[in-house]
Write an enzyme that holds these catalytic residues in place. Structure first.
Site, mmCIF file in Angstrom:
data_model
loop_
_atom_site.group_PDB
_atom_site.id
_atom_site.type_symbol
_atom_site.label_atom_id
_atom_site.label_comp_id
_atom_site.label_asym_id
_atom_site.label_seq_id
_atom_site.Cartn_x
_atom_site.Cartn_y
_atom_site.Cartn_z
ATOM 1 N N GLY A 7 0.812 -1.199 0.000
ATOM 2 C CA GLY A 7 0.000 0.000 0.000
ATOM 3 C C GLY A 7 0.852 1.257 0.000
ATOM 4 O O GLY A 7 1.932 1.310 -0.589
ATOM 5 N N SER A 8 0.376 2.263 0.703
ATOM 6 C CA SER A 8 1.055 3.569 0.664
ATOM 7 C C SER A 8 2.392 3.582 1.386
ATOM 8 O O SER A 8 3.153 4.552 1.245
ATOM 9 C CB SER A 8 0.138 4.635 1.259
ATOM 10 O OG SER A 8 -0.990 4.837 0.429
ATOM 11 N N THR A 9 2.723 2.544 2.146
ATOM 12 C CA THR A 9 4.058 2.486 2.744
ATOM 13 C C THR A 9 5.125 2.344 1.665
ATOM 14 O O THR A 9 6.311 2.591 1.921
ATOM 15 C CB THR A 9 4.185 1.322 3.737
ATOM 16 O OG1 THR A 9 4.020 0.075 3.046
ATOM 17 C CG2 THR A 9 3.137 1.427 4.849
ATOM 18 N N PHE A 10 4.700 1.963 0.460
ATOM 19 C CA PHE A 10 5.620 1.793 -0.667
ATOM 20 C C PHE A 10 5.924 3.116 -1.364
ATOM 21 O O PHE A 10 6.820 3.190 -2.202
ATOM 22 C CB PHE A 10 5.004 0.804 -1.663
ATOM 23 C CG PHE A 10 5.898 0.376 -2.787
ATOM 24 C CD1 PHE A 10 7.014 -0.416 -2.568
ATOM 25 C CD2 PHE A 10 5.622 0.759 -4.095
ATOM 26 C CE1 PHE A 10 7.838 -0.818 -3.612
ATOM 27 C CE2 PHE A 10 6.433 0.364 -5.144
ATOM 28 C CZ PHE A 10 7.540 -0.437 -4.902
ATOM 29 N N LYS A 11 5.197 4.156 -1.010
ATOM 30 C CA LYS A 11 5.343 5.425 -1.731
ATOM 31 C C LYS A 11 6.720 6.056 -1.545
ATOM 32 O O LYS A 11 7.179 6.808 -2.414
ATOM 33 C CB LYS A 11 4.237 6.387 -1.305
ATOM 34 C CG LYS A 11 2.873 5.998 -1.867
ATOM 35 C CD LYS A 11 1.752 6.881 -1.356
ATOM 36 C CE LYS A 11 0.410 6.471 -1.965
ATOM 37 N NZ LYS A 11 -0.729 7.234 -1.403
#
Length: 630
Positions: free
Chosen positions: A326-330
């Site tokens: 999810g957004s932790t990959f951003k």
């Protein structure tokens, strides 16, 4: 008296026969005497030794298993007294009747009853067979009091493996259990006798399995005098053997227990690690099982419940749970973008959706975020910004950066079962699915969805490498074995520019410490303890166009299995980073609402204890853990 001719002939025949018989007897006597001399004089030492070997038997003794301790020497897995009852079949006229009487004191279920009878049938009748183990003191006392009425029952005190913290360390420590036929088939020949000892146990999972030989020790021996039937008459000498070595882990008992309590009731995982040494301070997977039960033997119903539980208590989610990041990959996409030449000040307009061809990719914020730059996009977790930059730089650049930060790989960790996750590429899709890569798949990868999969351990490593200034630190769980300190490997640089790293670090700081950041409500307000983090919400179901038009259902209004996963990664302190963490709560809803508060509480506990500080590194001599400013 004269002997006539006929009698004379008979006499001569008798004399010859007597002489022949006497000669044969003499030869036989000489041969027998010679043989007796050879056996009793010439071979006396050899046959004395053989007779002694028949009279004296050497029996192996299982060594005491070594302790597993935390970084401060506190025992996580040890040994304790085991009050048990044995039965000697030859000392009871009726085994069934004895077991029936024993069951009135200590219940023996049908499964256990059949196993006892099977073990008795396989063993000599004078050999003791275990009837019940791990008796309470009251049960043991009752067995001793009633021993006269329990023909053949022998109360006994032995040693058994003990896990004082049960479920809290189950997925790290693993457990020991009886040796199976497969274990015997795979074991070296020199280990066969030890493994065949009644009641001997070996490591089956976790650290117990990884370091089984080091923990096992060297077997001892007992020399006993036996009769012709093999029954022991008396013990002549005894060598207890060498206890197993001690294994010192990097875990902190107090932090692990705190994290476990904070995750109690959830299907979740949490990993805390030192960003410089790679020491794993805490590794929790909830729910779990009780390793003591595996040691003593789970009942059929209890084990079936573990297998069928939707919360997967037998799986180590920290190592084997694979989730869309999810957004932790951003942060990974942000660094890849900066390295590819995207200016962090470049703004992207977010109207709430991103159009590619005839398909719309939606932002989590229905009305959109307006025009945002890289810093603001991380702070507010704007999906449209990362859709745009992912399409600009391409999946290859994103995949390369993801691998640099530890995704899509394993680390040769001390506990087995580690999964590599997945960092997809066009080549991967062509090789595994026989299909071409579509640009829309790059767009969705930009927000950590699609084919991307990561484990909580990988997310902690990713965060640690961001926090330590771009060094390829890898996680380690073991500090010392048998008194020998394991060296800390110097991590090589990742060759990522400081500008890219600063963009990710500053964005994470804004998420937690600037008003409007997605984790601002879960910040640590104490000066000097501030954390930098990133929320993540991983979608597990497809939201249809009709649902979007009518209103997307809230997580709490749908079935648990259909709810989004909640993720949060962070490091602290912001200005002198030392620890990194990941928290994943399965079907927890949103990262900001479910995972971030848990991570904040655990990180505050870590910072308060500061287990990696020089004066708190435990009792292992010669520990020279170095630190590098992030």
């Amino acid at each position: 008296m004269q002997i006539n001719g006929r009698d004379s002939s008979r006499y001569q025949t008798f004399t010859r026969r007597s002489a022949l018989l006497a000669g044969v007897q003499a030869v036989a006597f000489i041969v027998l005497a010679g043989r007796m001399y050879y056996l009793q004089v010439r071979k006396s030492d050899q046959y004395r030794m053989m007779a002694e070997e028949n009279r004296i038997a050497m029996r192996l003794l299982a060594p005491l298993r070594g302790n597993i301790v935390d970084r401060f020497g506190r025992v996580l897995a040890g040994n304790r007294q085991n009050y048990r009852a044995m039965i000697i079949a030859e000392q009871t006229p009726d085994v069934e009747e004895t077991l029936k009487r024993f069951s009135r004191i200590v219940p023996v279920d049908e499964f256990r009853h059949k196993r006892i009878l099977r073990d008795i049938a396989r063993s000599p009748r004078f050999m003791p067979v275990t009837v019940a183990e791990d008796l309470t003191w009251d049960q043991f006392a009752q067995v001793n009091i009633n021993e006269p009425d329990l023909a053949g029952i022998l109360p006994d005190v032995g040693e058994t493996r003990d896990y004082p913290y049960g479920e809290e360390f189950a997925h790290v420590l693993g457990y020991v259990a009886s040796v199976s036929e497969r274990d015997l088939e795979n074991a070296p020949r020199e280990d066969q006798r030890l493994l065949r000892l009644p009641g001997f146990r070996i490591g089956k999972e976790g650290v117990e399995k990884t370091y089984d030989r080091e923990l096992r020790g060297m077997p001892g021996s007992s020399h006993v005098e036996v009769n012709a039937y093999g029954r022991v008459i008396r013990e002549l000498s005894k060598d207890p053997g060498k206890p197993g070595g001690e294994v010192v882990l990097t875990l902190d008992l107090d932090v692990q227990r705190f994290a476990w309590e904070r995750l109690r009731g959830e299907s979740a995982s949490a990993v805390v690690m030192d960003i410089h040494s790679g020491d794993v301070i805490s590794l929790v997977s909830a729910p779990a099982y009780d390793p003591n039960q595996f040691n003593m033997g789970y009942g059929t119903a209890e084990y079936k419940a573990l297998l069928e539980s939707p919360y997967l208590p037998l799986m180590n989610k920290s190592l084997a749970g694979m989730y869309p990041p999810g957004s932790t990959f951003k942060m990974v996409v942000a660094m890849a973008a900066v390295e590819a030449g995207v200016d962090p000040s470049h703004r992207v307009s977010c109207p709430g959706h991103y159009s590619l061809g005839n398909h719309d990719f939606h932002c989590w914020k229905k009305g959109g975020h307006g025009a945002v730059n890289l810093h603001e996009a991380l702070k507010h977790s704007c999906d449209v910004y990362f859709y745009d930059v992912a399409r600009r730089i391409g999946i290859t650049a994103i995949a390369e950066m993801a691998r640099k930060f530890g995704l899509g790989q394993t680390y040769d960790f001390d506990v087995s079962g580690e999964k590599a996750g997945l960092v997809p590429t066009p080549e991967w899709k062509r090789a595994t699915r026989g299909e071409v890569w579509h640009q829309g798949e790059t767009v969705i990868a930009g927000i950590g969805q699609g084919y991307l999969l990561a484990t909580p351990l990988q997310l902690a490593v990713m965060t640690a490498r961001i926090a330590n200034g771009g060094f390829a630190v890898t996680p380690r769980l073991t500090r010392a074995i048998g008194g020998q300190l394991l060296p800390v490997k110097e991590p090589p640089p990742l060759n990522v520019s400081e500008r890219a790293l600063r963009a990710a670090q500053n964005g994470m700081n804004a998420v937690s410490n600037e008003a409007g950041g997605t984790a601002y409500r879960s910040r640590i307000a104490e000066p000097g303890l501030e954390l930098a983090g990133k929320t993540g919400t991983a979608q597990v179901r497809r939201i249809s166009r009709a649902e979007r038009l009518s209103g997307v259902l809230r997580n709490e209004d749908i079935e648990w299995r259909q709810r989004d996963h909640a993720l949060f990664v962070c490091y602290a302190p912001v200005h002198e980073p030392r620890y990194a963490m990941s928290v994943v709560i399965e079907h927890g809803g949103s990262g900001s609402g479910a995972a971030a508060p848990v991570a904040r509480d655990i990180m505050r506990e870590v910072l308060t204890r500061n287990p990696a500080r020089p004066q708190a590194r435990g009792r292992v001599p010669g520990d020279n853990n170095s630190s590098r400013a992030g």
